[in-house]
Enzyme design. Sequence first.
Site, short mmCIF file in Angstrom:
data_model
loop_
_atom_site.label_atom_id
_atom_site.label_comp_id
_atom_site.label_asym_id
_atom_site.label_seq_id
_atom_site.Cartn_x
_atom_site.Cartn_y
_atom_site.Cartn_z
CB CYS A 37 0.75 0.79 4.45
SG CYS A 37 -0.44 2.03 4.19
CD GLU B 207 5.79 -1.45 -0.57
OE1 GLU B 207 6.44 -1.04 0.33
OE2 GLU B 207 4.55 -1.47 -0.49
CG HIS C 102 3.51 1.80 0.50
ND1 HIS C 102 3.11 0.52 0.50
CD2 HIS C 102 2.39 2.46 0.99
CE1 HIS C 102 1.68 0.41 0.89
NE2 HIS C 102 1.44 1.75 1.09
N1 GLN Z 1 -5.73 2.49 4.06
C1 GLN Z 1 -5.34 1.01 4.15
C2 GLN Z 1 -6.04 0.22 5.34
O1 GLN Z 1 -6.43 0.86 6.36
C3 GLN Z 1 -3.84 0.82 4.13
C4 GLN Z 1 -3.25 1.28 2.83
C5 GLN Z 1 -2.01 0.84 2.54
O2 GLN Z 1 -1.75 -0.36 2.88
N2 GLN Z 1 -1.54 1.37 1.41
O3 GLN Z 1 -5.94 -0.67 5.58
#
Ligand code: GLN
Length: 205
Positions: free
Chosen positions: A80, A175, A173
């Site tokens: 992410c 994890e 995710h």
């Molecule tokens: N929206 C977050 C970003 O742009 C990422 C979200 C996440 O890591 N769950 O950094």
Amino acid sequence: MSSKIGVLALQGSFLEHITAIKKLGAQPIPIKLPGQLNGISGLIIPGGESTTIGKLIKDYGFITPLKNKIKMGLPVYGTCAGLIVLAKNIDNHILPTLGVMGISVRRNAFGRQLDSFEEDIYIEKFGDAPFRAIFIRAPIIQSVEPNVEVLARLKDGRIVAAEEKNILVTAFHPELTDDLRVHRYFLDKVKIWVQIQKINVSCIL
Ligand code: GLN
């Protein structure tokens, strides 16, 4: 001896990755300073807020040493926000990043109402069983350079996991689930890297 896996512990969901790595019998090392990068055989960059992680890796002096290590082949897995920090192009934000993977990404690609959702996705490398993927204000991979392998897509075809040599990324995710297949896959990459390094050392000696 079990592999030492660094988990960047500046901000975000690093504790959950530490738990996943422990469950798989490897040794997680929370990384808070660049000097700790020596002696690890792989690194996880967790989800969180990419603007914060980007600012902190710059302020703490991680960018150059980490980029060098990744270019030398250190296996790295970004989830992410970690994916965003590894991407060469971010189409809707400018922030300090590592910019090492040939992907273009869009932050917060699912808009505000749909901040979070789950979807069963299929990752060919992990067999027939679906993977319950959790997306939290997730980015999307909009395009990939030719040497990037796409690992998973949403039902609508958008790319949510990819790999380029030693770099692995997921927009979701793992994890936060009990499904350890992505982490196990990453640890397999680490094992290969450790073997290669042993061969290199024995060639020098
Ligand atoms: N929206 C977050 C970003 O742009 C990422 C979200 C996440 O890591 N769950 O950094």
